[in-house]
Enzyme design. Structure first.
Site, PDB file in Angstrom:
ATOM      1  N   THR A 282      51.849  19.842  -5.784  1.00 27.07           N
ATOM      2  CA  THR A 282      52.051  18.551  -6.203  1.00 27.07           C
ATOM      3  C   THR A 282      53.941  18.497  -5.628  1.00 27.07           C
ATOM      4  OG1 THR A 282      50.815  18.984  -7.736  1.00 27.07           O
ATOM      5  CG2 THR A 282      52.662  16.720  -8.069  1.00 27.07           C
TER       6      THR A 282
ATOM      7  N   ARG B 182      60.759  24.599  -3.098  1.00 28.66           N
ATOM      8  CA  ARG B 182      59.636  24.290  -2.427  1.00 28.66           C
ATOM      9  C   ARG B 182      59.831  24.175  -1.001  1.00 28.66           C
ATOM     10  NH1 ARG B 182      56.211  23.380  -7.759  1.00 28.66           N
ATOM     11  NH2 ARG B 182      58.622  22.991  -8.837  1.00 28.66           N
TER      12      ARG B 182
ATOM     13  N   PHE C   8      59.883  19.020 -13.730  1.00 25.31           N
ATOM     14  CA  PHE C   8      59.147  18.082 -12.651  1.00 25.31           C
ATOM     15  C   PHE C   8      57.911  17.834 -13.087  1.00 25.31           C
ATOM     16  CE2 PHE C   8      56.747  18.338  -8.876  1.00 25.31           C
ATOM     17  CZ  PHE C   8      57.180  16.816  -8.757  1.00 25.31           C
TER      18      PHE C   8
ATOM     19  N   ALA D  89      48.309  24.062 -17.639  1.00 28.84           N
ATOM     20  CA  ALA D  89      48.772  24.019 -16.269  1.00 28.84           C
ATOM     21  C   ALA D  89      48.331  25.086 -15.516  1.00 28.84           C
ATOM     22  CB  ALA D  89      49.386  23.534 -16.440  1.00 28.84           C
TER      23      ALA D  89
ATOM     24  N   TYR E  58      52.764  35.032 -10.655  1.00 31.11           N
ATOM     25  CA  TYR E  58      52.644  33.739 -11.247  1.00 31.11           C
ATOM     26  C   TYR E  58      50.710  34.210 -11.762  1.00 31.11           C
ATOM     27  CZ  TYR E  58      51.993  28.773 -10.890  1.00 31.11           C
ATOM     28  OH  TYR E  58      51.940  27.642 -11.312  1.00 31.11           O
TER      29      TYR E  58
ATOM     30  N   THR F  18      64.209  26.397 -16.105  1.00 27.88           N
ATOM     31  CA  THR F  18      64.078  25.701 -14.962  1.00 27.88           C
ATOM     32  C   THR F  18      63.897  24.680 -14.593  1.00 27.88           C
ATOM     33  OG1 THR F  18      61.875  25.532 -14.096  1.00 27.88           O
ATOM     34  CG2 THR F  18      62.442  27.703 -13.216  1.00 27.88           C
TER      35      THR F  18
ATOM     36  N   LYS G 258      48.178  33.723 -14.227  1.00 29.73           N
ATOM     37  CA  LYS G 258      47.696  32.678 -14.237  1.00 29.73           C
ATOM     38  C   LYS G 258      46.362  33.014 -14.961  1.00 29.73           C
ATOM     39  CE  LYS G 258      50.980  28.776 -14.136  1.00 29.73           C
ATOM     40  NZ  LYS G 258      50.754  27.422 -15.434  1.00 29.73           N
TER      41      LYS G 258
ATOM     42  N   ASN H 159      62.791  25.421 -22.447  1.00 34.67           N
ATOM     43  CA  ASN H 159      64.400  26.289 -23.074  1.00 34.67           C
ATOM     44  C   ASN H 159      65.064  26.141 -21.551  1.00 34.67           C
ATOM     45  OD1 ASN H 159      62.512  27.119 -21.512  1.00 34.67           O
ATOM     46  ND2 ASN H 159      62.915  29.077 -21.511  1.00 34.67           N
TER      47      ASN H 159
ATOM     48  N   LEU I 245      52.536  23.496 -20.105  1.00 34.72           N
ATOM     49  CA  LEU I 245      52.916  23.359 -18.844  1.00 34.72           C
ATOM     50  C   LEU I 245      53.886  23.973 -18.557  1.00 34.72           C
ATOM     51  CD1 LEU I 245      50.648  20.270 -18.907  1.00 34.72           C
ATOM     52  CD2 LEU I 245      52.373  19.123 -17.610  1.00 34.72           C
TER      53      LEU I 245
HETATM   54  P1  NAD Z   1      59.849  23.269 -13.572  1.00 27.58           P
HETATM   55  O1  NAD Z   1      59.728  24.440 -13.151  1.00 27.58           O
HETATM   56  O2  NAD Z   1      59.334  21.811 -12.863  1.00 27.58           O
HETATM   57  O3  NAD Z   1      58.710  22.612 -14.782  1.00 27.58           O
HETATM   58  C1  NAD Z   1      58.489  24.137 -15.768  1.00 27.58           C
HETATM   59  C2  NAD Z   1      59.121  23.713 -17.281  1.00 27.58           C
HETATM   60  O4  NAD Z   1      58.686  24.903 -18.154  1.00 27.58           O
HETATM   61  C3  NAD Z   1      60.794  23.715 -16.448  1.00 27.58           C
HETATM   62  O5  NAD Z   1      61.522  22.912 -17.649  1.00 27.58           O
HETATM   63  C4  NAD Z   1      61.320  25.125 -17.528  1.00 27.58           C
HETATM   64  O6  NAD Z   1      62.208  25.524 -17.564  1.00 27.58           O
HETATM   65  C5  NAD Z   1      60.018  25.612 -18.384  1.00 27.58           C
HETATM   66  N1  NAD Z   1      59.792  26.389 -19.249  1.00 27.58           N
HETATM   67  C6  NAD Z   1      59.504  27.849 -18.548  1.00 27.58           C
HETATM   68  N2  NAD Z   1      59.481  28.976 -19.309  1.00 27.58           N
HETATM   69  C7  NAD Z   1      59.480  28.438 -20.299  1.00 27.58           C
HETATM   70  C8  NAD Z   1      59.534  29.099 -21.452  1.00 27.58           C
HETATM   71  N3  NAD Z   1      59.784  30.830 -21.889  1.00 27.58           N
HETATM   72  N4  NAD Z   1      59.553  27.902 -22.921  1.00 27.58           N
HETATM   73  C9  NAD Z   1      59.944  27.078 -22.905  1.00 27.58           C
HETATM   74  N5  NAD Z   1      59.785  25.966 -21.793  1.00 27.58           N
HETATM   75  C10 NAD Z   1      59.601  26.931 -20.435  1.00 27.58           C
HETATM   76  O7  NAD Z   1      57.356  23.215 -12.667  1.00 27.58           O
HETATM   77  P2  NAD Z   1      56.433  22.445 -12.339  1.00 27.58           P
HETATM   78  O8  NAD Z   1      56.160  22.634 -10.777  1.00 27.58           O
HETATM   79  O9  NAD Z   1      56.814  20.772 -13.489  1.00 27.58           O
HETATM   80  O10 NAD Z   1      55.473  22.687 -12.552  1.00 27.58           O
HETATM   81  C11 NAD Z   1      54.982  22.422 -14.272  1.00 27.58           C
HETATM   82  C12 NAD Z   1      53.715  23.356 -14.455  1.00 27.58           C
HETATM   83  O11 NAD Z   1      52.295  22.372 -14.039  1.00 27.58           O
HETATM   84  C13 NAD Z   1      53.619  24.448 -14.517  1.00 27.58           C
HETATM   85  O12 NAD Z   1      52.991  25.181 -15.302  1.00 27.58           O
HETATM   86  C14 NAD Z   1      53.067  25.419 -13.494  1.00 27.58           C
HETATM   87  O13 NAD Z   1      52.874  26.419 -13.116  1.00 27.58           O
HETATM   88  C15 NAD Z   1      52.200  24.048 -13.139  1.00 27.58           C
HETATM   89  N6  NAD Z   1      51.926  23.648 -11.551  1.00 27.58           N
HETATM   90  C16 NAD Z   1      52.730  23.062 -10.617  1.00 27.58           C
HETATM   91  C17 NAD Z   1      52.544  22.517  -9.759  1.00 27.58           C
HETATM   92  C18 NAD Z   1      53.192  21.827  -8.584  1.00 27.58           C
HETATM   93  O14 NAD Z   1      52.605  21.976  -6.861  1.00 27.58           O
HETATM   94  N7  NAD Z   1      54.420  21.064  -8.966  1.00 27.58           N
HETATM   95  C19 NAD Z   1      51.442  23.551  -8.950  1.00 27.58           C
HETATM   96  C20 NAD Z   1      50.232  23.791  -9.426  1.00 27.58           C
HETATM   97  C21 NAD Z   1      50.488  24.392 -10.882  1.00 27.58           C
HETATM   98  N1  UDP Z   2      57.953  27.272   3.747  1.00 22.03           N
HETATM   99  C1  UDP Z   2      58.077  27.074   4.437  1.00 22.03           C
HETATM  100  N2  UDP Z   2      59.729  27.162   4.628  1.00 22.03           N
HETATM  101  C2  UDP Z   2      60.087  26.888   3.162  1.00 22.03           C
HETATM  102  C3  UDP Z   2      59.540  26.863   1.740  1.00 22.03           C
HETATM  103  C4  UDP Z   2      58.282  27.701   2.311  1.00 22.03           C
HETATM  104  O1  UDP Z   2      57.908  27.196   5.788  1.00 22.03           O
HETATM  105  O2  UDP Z   2      61.617  26.318   3.325  1.00 22.03           O
HETATM  106  C5  UDP Z   2      55.522  27.461   3.243  1.00 22.03           C
HETATM  107  C6  UDP Z   2      55.319  28.627   2.706  1.00 22.03           C
HETATM  108  O3  UDP Z   2      56.525  30.253   3.387  1.00 22.03           O
HETATM  109  C7  UDP Z   2      54.482  27.995   2.045  1.00 22.03           C
HETATM  110  C8  UDP Z   2      54.349  26.803   2.370  1.00 22.03           C
HETATM  111  O4  UDP Z   2      55.276  26.296   3.096  1.00 22.03           O
HETATM  112  O5  UDP Z   2      53.590  28.237   3.177  1.00 22.03           O
HETATM  113  C9  UDP Z   2      54.733  26.390   0.989  1.00 22.03           C
HETATM  114  O6  UDP Z   2      55.736  26.468   0.332  1.00 22.03           O
HETATM  115  P1  UDP Z   2      55.719  26.893  -1.497  1.00 22.03           P
HETATM  116  O7  UDP Z   2      56.725  27.328  -1.925  1.00 22.03           O
HETATM  117  O8  UDP Z   2      55.895  25.273  -1.439  1.00 22.03           O
HETATM  118  O9  UDP Z   2      54.100  26.331  -1.864  1.00 22.03           O
HETATM  119  P2  UDP Z   2      53.481  27.442  -2.246  1.00 22.03           P
HETATM  120  O10 UDP Z   2      52.168  26.840  -1.518  1.00 22.03           O
HETATM  121  O11 UDP Z   2      53.427  28.680  -1.290  1.00 22.03           O
HETATM  122  O12 UDP Z   2      53.195  28.345  -4.042  1.00 22.03           O
END
Ligand code: NAD
Ligand code: UDP
Length: 317
Positions: A178, A189, A12, A115, A148, A36, A152, A33, A74
């Site tokens: 995000t 989420r 994403f 990330a 997780y 997700t 990180k 890969n 990422l």
């Molecule tokens: P996502 O699951 O949509 O994207 C993660 C991608 O990484 C996926 O396409 C997955 O297939 C790939 N991946 C995982 N392990 C892999 C591996 N070993 N080799 C190759 N590819 C691999 O998640 P996202 O929300 O887009 O998150 C992206 C990054 O941002 C992550 O590192 C996450 O920890 C960080 N992040 C996201 C958020 C958020 O709210 N979206 C918040 C904090 C941190």
């Molecule tokens: N949550 C919720 N209902 C849902 C999914 C999540 O009430 O169907 C709550 C969860 O317990 C957390 C917050 O929403 O307190 C954000 O959850 P999310 O999984 O989006 O991300 P997090 O910030 O916990 O990584």
């Protein structure tokens, strides 16, 4: 501008970061890969002539031919239900994969960006609210979320070790929740769950009493912050997120209003005992060193997200 490797490119958030880099004129090599991620994200990026995709598990060593200017790591499962389903892959994405991608950056003399996440702050007490970069966190080292959070935290430690030991240019972005189009409707989420439930007339699942808070940043805002950090001189971690804070119940109420749904809430037990009770970024540092702040308010960002997920939900029927 440069030749830039982005791991997790089918995901994403990385898809928005790749868009932003391509707009900036970078040549982007995306790796994933698909554990997700989604092939649809890669298909969209592949329409750009400067985007190339390689299917690769980045926790295993790999080679990239030619020069590389930037490496952005990422790749990692990021949704709590994902990291519960695939704990070892989550640990490897933070640990082995961070080593592998740091090694690539070191070998190529490239700048590296990690990330990281607000999860490294864990469940912060009131005196550390909102969260500043100086706060060291309150993390359960072996709870259900630890695969997780601790991976990180380890990723940040190894990134700083490469900076200190080898003089590698590194950047660490601590991303807060995000959301936006291109999320998987079933990623578990809160934003996607509530929108999918509202659109299908199902009850919205409040985990616990719904008084826990989160601060939601729209994907293009987050991607802009990440690219600004990449191109800045800041070698210490920087929070990127939206400081507007809402309870989970308030988020649900806004989604019900915007979808026009007559779904109701149901309360279910918290799946994680250590679910953070409040989370909001202090973004003074991002404002100061990057001149960055989010531009899209929650309601404004939820509209296109709802439209996108409406298509996804209809497709699944
Ligand atoms: P996502 O699951 O949509 O994207 C993660 C991608 O990484 C996926 O396409 C997955 O297939 C790939 N991946 C995982 N392990 C892999 C591996 N070993 N080799 C190759 N590819 C691999 O998640 P996202 O929300 O887009 O998150 C992206 C990054 O941002 C992550 O590192 C996450 O920890 C960080 N992040 C996201 C958020 C958020 O709210 N979206 C918040 C904090 C941190
Ligand atoms: N949550 C919720 N209902 C849902 C999914 C999540 O009430 O169907 C709550 C969860 O317990 C957390 C917050 O929403 O307190 C954000 O959850 P999310 O999984 O989006 O991300 P997090 O910030 O916990 O990584």
């Amino acid at each position: 501008m440069g030749r830039t490797v982005v791991t997790g490119a089918a995901g994403f958030l990385a898809s928005y970061v790749c868009d932003r880099l391509l707009d900036e004129g970078h040549e982007v090599i995306g790796l994933d890969n698909f554990i997700t991620g989604r092939s649809e994200n890669v298909r969209l990026l592949s329409e750009h002539p400067k985007f190339q995709f390689i299917e690769q598990d980045v926790s295993l060593p790999f080679q990239i031919e030619g020069e590389v200017d930037y490496v952005l790591h990422l790749a990692s499962p990021a949704s709590p239900p994902d990291f519960r389903k695939i704990p070892f892959e989550t640990l490897r994405a933070g640990s082995f994969a961070t080593h592998v991608t740091l090694e690539l950056a070191h070998e190529k003399a490239a700048r590296f960006l990690l990330a990281s996440t607000s999860e490294i702050y864990g469940d912060p007490p009131a005196e550390h609210h909102p969260q500043k970069e100086e706060y060291w966190g309150n993390v359960n080292p072996n709870g259900a979320r630890s695969v997780y959070d601790e991976a990180k935290r380890y990723a940040e430690a190894v990134t700083m070790a490469y900076q200190r030991e080898y003089g590698l240019e590194t950047r660490i972005v601590r991303i807060f929740n995000t959301y936006g189009p291109r999320m998987r409707a079933d990623d578990g989420r809160v934003v996607t769950n509530f929108i999918a439930q509202a659109l299908q007339g199902e009850p919205l699942t409040l985990y616990g009493d719904g008084t826990q808070t989160r601060s939601f940043c729209y994907a293009t805002d987050t991607a802009e912050g990440i690219v600004r950090l990449l191109l800045s001189d800041e070698g210490e971690p920087v929070n990127i997120g939206n400081p507007d804070e809402f309870t989970v119940r308030e988020l649900g109420e806004t989604i019900l209003e915007l979808t026009g749904s007559d779904s109701e809430f149901i309360t279910v037990p918290l799946p994680y005992a250590d679910d953070p009770k409040q989370r909001r970024p202090d973004i003074s540092k991002a404002r100061r060193v990057l001149g960055w702040e989010p531009t899209i308010k929650l309601r404004e960002g939820l509209r296109p997200t709802i439209d996108y997920l409406r298509g996804e939900v209809l497709l699944k029927r």
